[in-house]
Design a protein around this motif. Structure first.
Motif, PDB file in Angstrom:
ATOM      1  N   GLU A 166     -16.369   5.663 -14.727  1.00  0.00           N
ATOM      2  CA  GLU A 166     -15.360   5.291 -15.733  1.00  0.00           C
ATOM      3  C   GLU A 166     -14.987   3.822 -15.540  1.00  0.00           C
ATOM      4  N   PHE A 167     -14.559   3.153 -16.607  1.00  0.00           N
ATOM      5  CA  PHE A 167     -14.382   1.703 -16.599  1.00  0.00           C
ATOM      6  C   PHE A 167     -13.412   1.197 -15.541  1.00  0.00           C
ATOM      7  N   ASN A 168     -12.215   1.786 -15.453  1.00  0.00           N
ATOM      8  CA  ASN A 168     -11.211   1.245 -14.528  1.00  0.00           C
ATOM      9  C   ASN A 168     -11.687   1.307 -13.083  1.00  0.00           C
ATOM     10  N   VAL A 169     -12.291   2.420 -12.703  1.00  0.00           N
ATOM     11  CA  VAL A 169     -12.774   2.557 -11.327  1.00  0.00           C
ATOM     12  C   VAL A 169     -14.015   1.707 -11.118  1.00  0.00           C
ATOM     13  N   TRP A 170     -14.910   1.695 -12.080  1.00  0.00           N
ATOM     14  CA  TRP A 170     -16.125   0.879 -11.991  1.00  0.00           C
ATOM     15  C   TRP A 170     -15.795  -0.606 -11.829  1.00  0.00           C
ATOM     16  N   SER A 171     -14.701  -1.063 -12.441  1.00  0.00           N
ATOM     17  CA  SER A 171     -14.343  -2.481 -12.382  1.00  0.00           C
ATOM     18  C   SER A 171     -13.988  -2.936 -10.978  1.00  0.00           C
ATOM     19  N   ASP A 172     -13.473  -2.031 -10.137  1.00  0.00           N
ATOM     20  CA  ASP A 172     -13.182  -2.372  -8.742  1.00  0.00           C
ATOM     21  C   ASP A 172     -13.207  -1.101  -7.903  1.00  0.00           C
ATOM     22  N   PRO A 173     -14.403  -0.618  -7.569  1.00  0.00           N
ATOM     23  CA  PRO A 173     -14.495   0.629  -6.803  1.00  0.00           C
ATOM     24  C   PRO A 173     -13.816   0.552  -5.446  1.00  0.00           C
ATOM     25  N   GLU A 174     -13.890  -0.616  -4.794  1.00  0.00           N
ATOM     26  CA  GLU A 174     -13.274  -0.727  -3.472  1.00  0.00           C
ATOM     27  C   GLU A 174     -11.765  -0.551  -3.556  1.00  0.00           C
ATOM     28  N   ALA A 175     -11.147  -1.116  -4.595  1.00  0.00           N
ATOM     29  CA  ALA A 175      -9.705  -0.934  -4.772  1.00  0.00           C
ATOM     30  C   ALA A 175      -9.374   0.527  -5.061  1.00  0.00           C
ATOM     31  N   ALA A 176     -10.161   1.154  -5.935  1.00  0.00           N
ATOM     32  CA  ALA A 176      -9.914   2.569  -6.244  1.00  0.00           C
ATOM     33  C   ALA A 176     -10.084   3.431  -5.008  1.00  0.00           C
ATOM     34  N   HIS A 177     -11.074   3.106  -4.172  1.00  0.00           N
ATOM     35  CA  HIS A 177     -11.264   3.859  -2.929  1.00  0.00           C
ATOM     36  C   HIS A 177     -10.019   3.759  -2.055  1.00  0.00           C
ATOM     37  N   ARG A 178      -9.446   2.569  -1.956  1.00  0.00           N
ATOM     38  CA  ARG A 178      -8.238   2.397  -1.142  1.00  0.00           C
ATOM     39  C   ARG A 178      -7.112   3.280  -1.674  1.00  0.00           C
ATOM     40  N   VAL A 179      -6.891   3.260  -2.976  1.00  0.00           N
ATOM     41  CA  VAL A 179      -5.762   3.978  -3.569  1.00  0.00           C
ATOM     42  C   VAL A 179      -5.977   5.486  -3.552  1.00  0.00           C
ATOM     43  N   LEU A 180      -7.184   5.927  -3.861  1.00  0.00           N
ATOM     44  CA  LEU A 180      -7.434   7.352  -4.063  1.00  0.00           C
ATOM     45  C   LEU A 180      -7.896   8.088  -2.812  1.00  0.00           C
ATOM     46  N   SER A 181      -8.514   7.375  -1.876  1.00  0.00           N
ATOM     47  CA  SER A 181      -9.131   8.060  -0.742  1.00  0.00           C
ATOM     48  C   SER A 181      -8.505   7.732   0.601  1.00  0.00           C
ATOM     49  N   GLU A 182      -7.873   6.573   0.742  1.00  0.00           N
ATOM     50  CA  GLU A 182      -7.425   6.139   2.057  1.00  0.00           C
ATOM     51  C   GLU A 182      -5.919   6.247   2.281  1.00  0.00           C
ATOM     52  N   GLU A 183      -5.127   6.158   1.240  1.00  0.00           N
ATOM     53  CA  GLU A 183      -3.676   6.093   1.410  1.00  0.00           C
ATOM     54  C   GLU A 183      -3.043   7.476   1.368  1.00  0.00           C
ATOM     55  N   ASP A 184      -1.750   7.543   1.701  1.00  0.00           N
ATOM     56  CA  ASP A 184      -1.057   8.825   1.729  1.00  0.00           C
ATOM     57  C   ASP A 184       0.111   8.877   0.759  1.00  0.00           C
ATOM     58  N   VAL A 185       0.133   7.974  -0.224  1.00  0.00           N
ATOM     59  CA  VAL A 185       1.183   7.994  -1.245  1.00  0.00           C
ATOM     60  C   VAL A 185       0.863   9.106  -2.250  1.00  0.00           C
ATOM     61  N   PRO A 186       1.845   9.914  -2.656  1.00  0.00           N
ATOM     62  CA  PRO A 186       1.578  10.935  -3.678  1.00  0.00           C
ATOM     63  C   PRO A 186       0.962  10.307  -4.922  1.00  0.00           C
ATOM     64  N   THR A 187      -0.170  10.850  -5.365  1.00  0.00           N
ATOM     65  CA  THR A 187      -0.934  10.222  -6.435  1.00  0.00           C
ATOM     66  C   THR A 187      -1.419  11.258  -7.429  1.00  0.00           C
ATOM     67  N   VAL A 188      -1.307  10.910  -8.708  1.00  0.00           N
ATOM     68  CA  VAL A 188      -1.892  11.697  -9.792  1.00  0.00           C
ATOM     69  C   VAL A 188      -3.003  10.861 -10.409  1.00  0.00           C
ATOM     70  N   LEU A 189      -4.176  11.451 -10.568  1.00  0.00           N
ATOM     71  CA  LEU A 189      -5.291  10.787 -11.226  1.00  0.00           C
ATOM     72  C   LEU A 189      -5.547  11.474 -12.556  1.00  0.00           C
ATOM     73  N   VAL A 190      -5.559  10.685 -13.623  1.00  0.00           N
ATOM     74  CA  VAL A 190      -5.777  11.207 -14.978  1.00  0.00           C
ATOM     75  C   VAL A 190      -7.164  10.742 -15.435  1.00  0.00           C
ATOM     76  N   PRO A 191      -8.173  11.620 -15.397  1.00  0.00           N
ATOM     77  CA  PRO A 191      -9.556  11.214 -15.641  1.00  0.00           C
ATOM     78  C   PRO A 191      -9.955  11.329 -17.110  1.00  0.00           C
ATOM     79  N   LEU A 192     -11.140  10.777 -17.382  1.00  0.00           N
ATOM     80  CA  LEU A 192     -11.714  10.841 -18.729  1.00  0.00           C
ATOM     81  C   LEU A 192     -11.809  12.252 -19.267  1.00  0.00           C
ATOM     82  N   ASP A 193     -12.114  13.189 -18.398  1.00  0.00           N
ATOM     83  CA  ASP A 193     -12.337  14.562 -18.849  1.00  0.00           C
ATOM     84  C   ASP A 193     -11.156  15.084 -19.656  1.00  0.00           C
TER      85      ASP A 193
END
Length: 311
Positions: A166-193
């Motif tokens: 998807e465009f937003n993640v593709w534009s900076d995968p390393e940043a998305a990895h930090r936010v979605l996979s490495e941190e412990d802040v409560p997070t909601v991800l709203v995907p294309l699906d």
């Protein structure tokens, strides 16, 4: 009211997301921060200022952030979808901004607002996640001040920019990895699906066009976006990706989520930028999970967005 910061790359769907937040009494819109993405940072920042002017919210501070990804240059923008100025070539139909960006970088402004906050702040990154990744890296002490991150991005079953991403993640995968996979802040991800299932139709657009000044101003921005989705949907309509995420930021629980482990492919192969969402329920509880929005009353989402824009 929930304090809210929108981090964005306007973008037509971002325009609807900003208008939705501006018209929602449940949130206190603290700031709009901008990032590269659909178009270059100079355009996304100008668009944010003018959209806030349209919405009568020139009181909301705007700060410009990252103009490129954390690590690797982004190959292209999304001007073929959003137009060269990000708003179907119609950005100049918006009222001129009466305020300018301040002297602070987007990450500095977000950090300052978090320090001052007396209630947990929701951060809604609806473009590439570069600014939010930098915030978490530079100011880990402020994570307890973040109530939730509600991000639009990724796809469970594939992408829109590549087959995988998807465009937003593709534009900076390393940043998305930090936010979605490495941190412990409560997070909601709203995907294309889910966002694609919340597409609005010609009747919705007609009601928007018949609305007041804000609604008509937004409608004027949609021609190239509607043309793109006409080819995808087979009829007049469009997908309000970022506004769907803002609906959740404004009204927690309006989307139905499932806690999942999420990985981001940061390789340089055909899977770069893919979000790998693990839907298995027997995973070890030690793995970090984010709440992935997989279902909603899709008709109600469109009505929610339109009702706030029409006032």
């Amino acid at each position: 009211m929930t304090p809210l910061i929108i981090d964005t790359d306007p973008g037509i769907d971002d325009a609807f997301a900003i208008a939705l937040a501006a018209g929602s009494p449940e949130v206190d819109l603290l700031a709009v921060t901008t990032v590269f993405g659909n178009v270059a940072l100079s355009h996304t920042t100008r668009n944010a200022l003018r959209l806030l002017e349209l919405c009568g919210r020139s009181d909301v501070p705007v700060a410009a952030g990252a103009e490129r990804p954390l690590v690797h240059p982004v190959p292209h923008r999304a001007s073929e979808v959003h137009g060269g100025d990000g708003l179907s070539g119609a950005a100049d139909t918006l009222p001129p901004a009466t305020h300018e960006v301040g002297g602070r970088h987007a990450v500095t402004l977000m950090a300052d607002l978090l320090r001052q906050a007396v209630e947990p702040v929701t951060i809604a990154p609806i473009g590439p996640m570069t600014n939010v990744a930098l915030l978490l890296a530079l100011h880990p002490e402020l994570k307890p001040k973040i109530g939730r991150i509600v991000a639009m991005g990724g796809g469970v079953r594939g992408g829109n920019t590549t087959a995988a991403a998807e465009f937003n993640v593709w534009s900076d995968p390393e940043a998305a990895h930090r936010v979605l996979s490495e941190e412990d802040v409560p997070t909601v991800l709203v995907p294309l699906d889910l966002t694609h299932r919340c597409a609005v139709d010609a009747a919705w657009l007609a009601r928007l066009a018949a609305g007041g000044r804000i609604a008509q101003g937004l409608h004027a921005l949609t021609p190239s976006y509607v043309a793109t989705y006409r080819r995808m949907l087979g009829e007049d309509g469009m997908v309000l990706h970022d506004a769907v995420a803002l609906a959740e930021a404004i009204s927690p629980g309006i989307l139905r989520t499932t806690a999942c482990a999420v990985e981001v492919d940061c390789s340089h192969g055909p899977g770069r930028g893919a979000t790998i969402v693990d839907l298995r329920h027997h995973l070890p509880t030690t793995r970090r999970r984010v709440d992935v929005a997989l279902d909603a009353d899709t008709t109600a989402i469109g009505e929610f967005v339109l009702s706030r824009i029409l006032g």
